[in-house]
Each structure stands twice: as structure tokens, then as C-alpha cells.
Design an enzyme around this catalytic site. Sequence first.
Site, mmCIF file in Angstrom:
data_model
loop_
_atom_site.group_PDB
_atom_site.id
_atom_site.type_symbol
_atom_site.label_atom_id
_atom_site.label_comp_id
_atom_site.label_asym_id
_atom_site.label_seq_id
_atom_site.Cartn_x
_atom_site.Cartn_y
_atom_site.Cartn_z
ATOM 1 N N ARG A 72 0.808 -1.219 0.000
ATOM 2 C CA ARG A 72 0.000 0.000 0.000
ATOM 3 C C ARG A 72 0.843 1.272 0.000
ATOM 4 O O ARG A 72 0.638 2.163 -0.817
ATOM 5 C CB ARG A 72 -0.923 0.034 1.235
ATOM 6 N N THR A 73 1.793 1.356 0.940
ATOM 7 C CA THR A 73 2.526 2.618 1.094
ATOM 8 C C THR A 73 3.366 2.918 -0.149
ATOM 9 O O THR A 73 3.328 4.014 -0.698
ATOM 10 C CB THR A 73 3.415 2.573 2.350
ATOM 11 N N LYS A 100 24.508 -5.839 -1.182
ATOM 12 C CA LYS A 100 25.969 -6.036 -1.165
ATOM 13 C C LYS A 100 26.585 -5.414 0.073
ATOM 14 O O LYS A 100 27.797 -5.241 0.165
ATOM 15 C CB LYS A 100 26.594 -5.398 -2.409
ATOM 16 N N ARG A 122 11.431 4.021 3.766
ATOM 17 C CA ARG A 122 10.994 3.056 4.794
ATOM 18 C C ARG A 122 12.209 2.213 5.149
ATOM 19 O O ARG A 122 12.935 1.742 4.277
ATOM 20 C CB ARG A 122 9.899 2.145 4.234
ATOM 21 N N HIS A 150 5.079 6.313 11.580
ATOM 22 C CA HIS A 150 4.578 6.125 10.208
ATOM 23 C C HIS A 150 3.557 7.248 10.000
ATOM 24 O O HIS A 150 2.356 7.021 9.949
ATOM 25 C CB HIS A 150 3.934 4.732 10.103
HETATM 26 N N1 ASP Z 1 1.678 -1.412 6.830
HETATM 27 C C1 ASP Z 1 1.852 -0.921 8.162
HETATM 28 C C2 ASP Z 1 3.304 -0.643 8.451
HETATM 29 O O1 ASP Z 1 4.124 -0.671 7.574
HETATM 30 C C3 ASP Z 1 1.228 -1.812 9.186
HETATM 31 C C4 ASP Z 1 1.781 -3.190 9.293
HETATM 32 O O2 ASP Z 1 2.745 -3.556 8.628
HETATM 33 O O3 ASP Z 1 1.227 -3.915 10.114
HETATM 34 O O4 ASP Z 1 3.665 -0.374 9.575
#
Ligand code: ASP
Length: 331
Positions: A72-73, A100, A122, A150
Site C-alpha cells: 500500500r505505502t 551487497k 521506509r 509512520h
Molecule cells: N503497513 C503498516 C506498516 O508498515 C502496518 C503493518 O505492517 O502492520 O507499519
Amino acid sequence: MGEIHVMREDLRPPDAPPKRHFISIRDVSRDELERLLATARQFERSLEREVKKLPTLKGRLVINVFFESSTRTSSSFELAAKRLSADTMSIKSSGSSVDKGESLKDTAITLGAYDPDVIVIRHPQIGAPHVVARVTTAHVVNAGDGKHQHPTQALLDLYTIKEEFDRIDGLHVAIVGDVLHSRVARSLIQALVMMGAHVTLVGPPTLIPRGIEAMGCEAATEIGAIAAADVVYALRMQRERMEEGANYVPSLREYAARWGVTAARLRPGQRVMHPGPMNRGVEIDPVVADHPDALIERQVRAGLVTRMAVLYDLLTSGPVGVTPEVELGAA
Ligand code: ASP
């Protein structure tokens, strides 16, 4: 009137304003959250048109770097940048030089050499976005750093709640499950409290951090505590962040039996949310997940427009306010 002396400092050009980032909910005020929500609303309208692309960020470069899995993100940031006509580049740790052994700092310096306007990152390590902000000149957006923050997830959750209830102030939200390992919970508690909502955390005592009430919420260990809430927000069991050998819950089956969000535990009118990915049958019953009262799909849609709002806001650096939709395109 006395003489006016020109000081050496007066002749110096003013310092450039500090770069704006979106790394934590603590970086923003309630007014700024409201502004982002209003901007997202404008973008939602623009997506109702047949041609969905806006020229707003033409010529800008947005780099997405994901060192942890994401559906999703990562997809919503990429689409958000594309809908605003920015150039995008997406890097995943597997298949890159991170495989690497390249350090985060070196990866960031490498990407910084392309002069990106925004880096969305991320990373499993808390503080990774700060490293990127230190070694590049880009605006940095935190798309999740370990169990810390987040912020854009919190923003999309606020947006979803506001669209459903037409307010956030005064609502009661119960966040259920693995709060201990959840960056979603940390950002969301801060954002909800800032917006005037009442937050109750519910889960096994091993998964509710001690002292978390200091964030302005309350904590309960019995699932019955969700009864009073307007919104029940289920968290995923973050098995990848649990210490090996630590027994937070006797078993997933036991967890589901005591803290799972099931139809029998909900009352009519309550709305259910989940950040995804879901463990159906563990923290959320499939019947609840697929019920029309669940806002889970709406959260995904909100992810696109709120991330468009964040990119726009960072790159146009000024109060956006509630401007007519057409001006967003012309900025
Ligand atoms: N997608 C969200 C996160 O990256 C929630 C999860 O992974 O549970 O934190």
C-alpha cells in the site's frame, strides 16, 4: 530620530528557511494536519475527473526507497507522485547495492547525487529518515522507521475517519492489538490526541507498553473495552519485530480468541479499520474485514490523496489553505 546604522549582518542574505520534512507526527501542529486534510480533500475531487493527472509537480523528482516490504505505502507514494506529474524512481533493498552491504548513509548520498526534491524512505531502523535528511538536500518523508513512526499512515487514517464522521474531535477510537511493535499505533495515538479524539488501547498486557498513557490515551486489557468506541482499529501482530523466543501471547489461536475483532464483539454503527496487511482470523475476523462497516478499502484510497497532499505541501512550502481545486493544478 536617531541615525540608522547598517550592521554587517544586515547586508548578509537571510539564511534559507530550514528544509521541511515529514518524519514524525511531532513535526506538525494541529493546524498543519487540518491543512493537509483539506488539501487531500481537494485532490480527492480532482481524481473524480476523467483526466486525473495534475501538472503541479512537473519537473520535480521523488525517490522512493523501501528497505522493508510494502504494498500500500509504496504503491500509493508512487502513484501520488505520478498523479502530480513528478518524475519518480523506486528503489527496493533487494536487488540494490544494499544486498551487497552498502550502508544507509552511502545509499542516501548516492541517491542525493541526482538532486531529488523528495526522498520517501521506509527502513527497519529507527531514525533512518533523519540520516537521509542529514546527508542529502531533499525533503524527507518517513514511510515507516522500525516501530517508531509512520506519519502518513496516521494522516490517511485521520482522513478516513473525518470523511466518515465529519469530525475527529470528541470521537472515541479503540486501537486493538500489538501496540508494542507498532509504528502505526505510535503515530496514530499522537495524531488522534492532537485532533481531540479519545483513544483507548486494548490488548494483552505484554503488548501494551508500560507508561504509554503518558501519550494522552488510556489502556485496557479486556476486549470488552472496545464496546464504547466509535472506531475499532485493529493492528497486525508484528511477528517480524518480536524478539525471538519471547512469548508475548500463548498462541495466535489464543490471541484471536481473547482479542480478535469479531462480529460478536462489535455493536451496530461501529466502524472498523486496519492498516494492512491483515492476518485474517488472527487480529480481525474475515466477516468483519469484508463487512460494509469496515473502512479498510477507504483507507487505501485515502492513502493516495493524503500522500499527494504531503508531497504538494512539502514542495510548495507555504500555507496551502483551502484553495479552489483549479489552483492546486496551477501551482
Ligand atoms: N503497513 C503498516 C506498516 O508498515 C502496518 C503493518 O505492517 O502492520 O507499519
